[in-house]
Design an enzyme around this catalytic site. Structure first.
Site, PDB file in Angstrom:
ATOM      1  CG  ASN A   9      -1.790   1.199   1.335  1.00  6.10           C
ATOM      2  OD1 ASN A   9      -1.882   1.977   0.389  1.00  6.10           O
ATOM      3  ND2 ASN A   9      -2.466   1.365   2.465  1.00  6.10           N
ATOM      4  CD1 TRP A  10       3.820   0.960  -2.734  1.00  5.55           C
ATOM      5  CD2 TRP A  10       3.769   1.993  -4.729  1.00  5.55           C
ATOM      6  NE1 TRP A  10       4.583   0.233  -3.608  1.00  5.55           N
ATOM      7  CE2 TRP A  10       4.570   0.840  -4.837  1.00  5.55           C
ATOM      8  CE3 TRP A  10       3.594   2.804  -5.866  1.00  5.55           C
ATOM      9  CZ2 TRP A  10       5.195   0.484  -6.036  1.00  5.55           C
ATOM     10  CZ3 TRP A  10       4.202   2.440  -7.047  1.00  5.55           C
ATOM     11  CH2 TRP A  10       5.000   1.287  -7.130  1.00  5.55           C
ATOM     12  CE  LYS A  11      -0.392   3.410   4.514  1.00  8.61           C
ATOM     13  NZ  LYS A  11      -0.448   3.570   5.960  1.00  8.61           N
ATOM     14  CG  HIS A  97      -6.079   2.092   4.655  1.00 14.28           C
ATOM     15  ND1 HIS A  97      -5.710   3.060   5.558  1.00 14.28           N
ATOM     16  CD2 HIS A  97      -5.057   1.201   4.616  1.00 14.28           C
ATOM     17  CE1 HIS A  97      -4.518   2.754   6.047  1.00 14.28           C
ATOM     18  NE2 HIS A  97      -4.097   1.637   5.492  1.00 14.28           N
ATOM     19  CD  GLU A  99      -3.321   5.669   6.242  1.00 15.93           C
ATOM     20  OE1 GLU A  99      -3.227   5.666   4.998  1.00 15.93           O
ATOM     21  OE2 GLU A  99      -2.458   5.164   6.987  1.00 15.93           O
ATOM     22  CD  GLU A 169      -3.919  -2.254   7.016  1.00 19.64           C
ATOM     23  OE1 GLU A 169      -2.831  -2.551   6.532  1.00 19.64           O
ATOM     24  OE2 GLU A 169      -4.485  -1.165   6.796  1.00 19.64           O
ATOM     25  N   GLY A 175       2.025   2.430  10.756  1.00 21.31           N
ATOM     26  CA  GLY A 175       3.026   3.488  10.642  1.00 21.31           C
ATOM     27  C   GLY A 175       3.685   3.856  11.968  1.00 21.31           C
ATOM     28  CB  SER A 215       4.549  -1.743  12.163  1.00 14.04           C
ATOM     29  OG  SER A 215       4.221  -0.368  12.335  1.00 14.04           O
ATOM     30  N   GLY A 236       2.538  -0.967   4.329  1.00 16.01           N
ATOM     31  CA  GLY A 236       2.721   0.431   3.944  1.00 16.01           C
ATOM     32  C   GLY A 236       4.194   0.762   3.798  1.00 16.01           C
ATOM     33  N   GLY A 237       4.784   1.353   4.845  1.00 14.36           N
ATOM     34  CA  GLY A 237       6.162   1.854   4.811  1.00 14.36           C
ATOM     35  C   GLY A 237       7.173   0.912   4.172  1.00 14.36           C
TER      36      GLY A 237
HETATM   37  P1  PGA Z   1       2.437   0.387   7.678  1.00 16.38           P
HETATM   38  O1  PGA Z   1       1.013   0.638   6.958  1.00 16.38           O
HETATM   39  O2  PGA Z   1       2.960  -0.926   7.130  1.00 16.38           O
HETATM   40  O3  PGA Z   1       3.294   1.549   7.270  1.00 16.38           O
HETATM   41  O4  PGA Z   1       2.179   0.321   9.130  1.00 16.38           O
HETATM   42  C1  PGA Z   1       0.116  -0.400   6.740  1.00 16.38           C
HETATM   43  C2  PGA Z   1      -1.140   0.123   6.081  1.00 16.38           C
HETATM   44  O5  PGA Z   1      -1.607   1.204   6.443  1.00 16.38           O
HETATM   45  O6  PGA Z   1      -1.702  -0.534   5.184  1.00 16.38           O
END
Ligand code: PGA
Length: 253
Positions: A9-11, A97, A99, A169, A175, A215, A236-237
């Protein structure tokens, strides 16, 4: 065996040049995907076509959009429809998601509509759920997640749910560098599967890939993905670093 998925998930990150370099480097790392494994790249809308070209002919590597709108088409400036995504050959879309829920106020009811629209146009949703820190501290995370599933997915048929993808999640782990322990992940994934089994039947529940997100890193993926009810991750990250994401893909069961 149900599908094991490493989903990036590059966001809202990367330029198109950086995006192309990242995908090229991940492919160059030469990870071999087994027939039951898949790598999915959740890329920003403007990069879908160029990343898709890079992935063309690569076995078990696919694109996901990060969102779509809950209406079919019309005067919704700035939104992207499921039909548009389907028309450019996108197979997956991340839905709900945390967010999107937090910053764009997407409710369980709206997500129920989005999931239906995905099915109408032949897209596979990757449906996200998960609790915040306050709920985890109260110990009511199982009930909270169950309500998210009930309100957004229980109108679907067992047939629609067969082979579905859910990403659990916990918001407190996204994050933050703080992951759920593999035992915590297994416990709630097993709960999610039992909720799905009660509603849709055990066979359907057993066919659903439940990904863990929050994470996930190169160093912890193998242990988390090794849990019986964890079928990969939404990342994500660490998905923005080629060597890390390649290691995460190779950590799939
Ligand atoms: P993260 O994000 O791996 O940076 O914690 C995961 C996500 O939001 O899908």
């Amino acid at each position: 065996m149900r599908k094991q998925i490493a989903a990036a998930n590059w966001k809202m990150n990367l330029t198109v040049q950086q995006a192309e370099t990242l995908v090229t480097d991940i492919i160059a790392a030469g990870v071999e995907l087994k027939p039951n494994q898949e790598a999915v790249f959740g890329v920003p809308f403007p990069y879908i076509t160029s990343v898709q070209k890079k992935l063309s002919g690569k076995k078990n590597m696919n694109i996901a959009a990060q969102n779509c709108y809950s209406k079919v088409c019309g005067a919704y400036t700035g939104e992207v429809s499921a039909e548009m995504l389907k028309s450019i050959g996108v197979p997956y879309v991340i839905i709900g998601h945390s967010e999107r829920r937090e910053y764009f106020k997407e409710s369980n009811a709206e997500l129920a509509e989005k999931v239906i629209i995905c099915f109408e146009f032949g897209l596979k949703p990757i449906f996200c759920c998960g609790e915040d820190l306050a709920i985890r501290e109260q110990g009511t995370q199982n009930d909270f997640v169950e309500t998210q599933l009930k309100e957004s997915l229980f109108h679907l048929t067992p047939q629609q749910m067969t082979g579905f993808v859910i990403a659990y999640e916990p918001i407190w782990a996204i994050g933050t560098g703080k992951t759920a322990s593999s035992a915590q992940a297994q416990e709630i994934h097993a709960h999610i599967r039992s909720v799905l089994a009660t509603q849709f039947g055990q066979d359907v529940a057993d066919s659903i890939s439940i990904l863990y997100g929050g994470s996930v890193k190169a160093g912890n993926a193998k242990e988390i993905f090794g849990q019986p009810d964890v079928d990969g991750g939404l990342v994500g990250g660490a998905s923005l670093v080629a060597t890390d994401f390649a290691t995460i893909i190779s950590s799939l069961k």
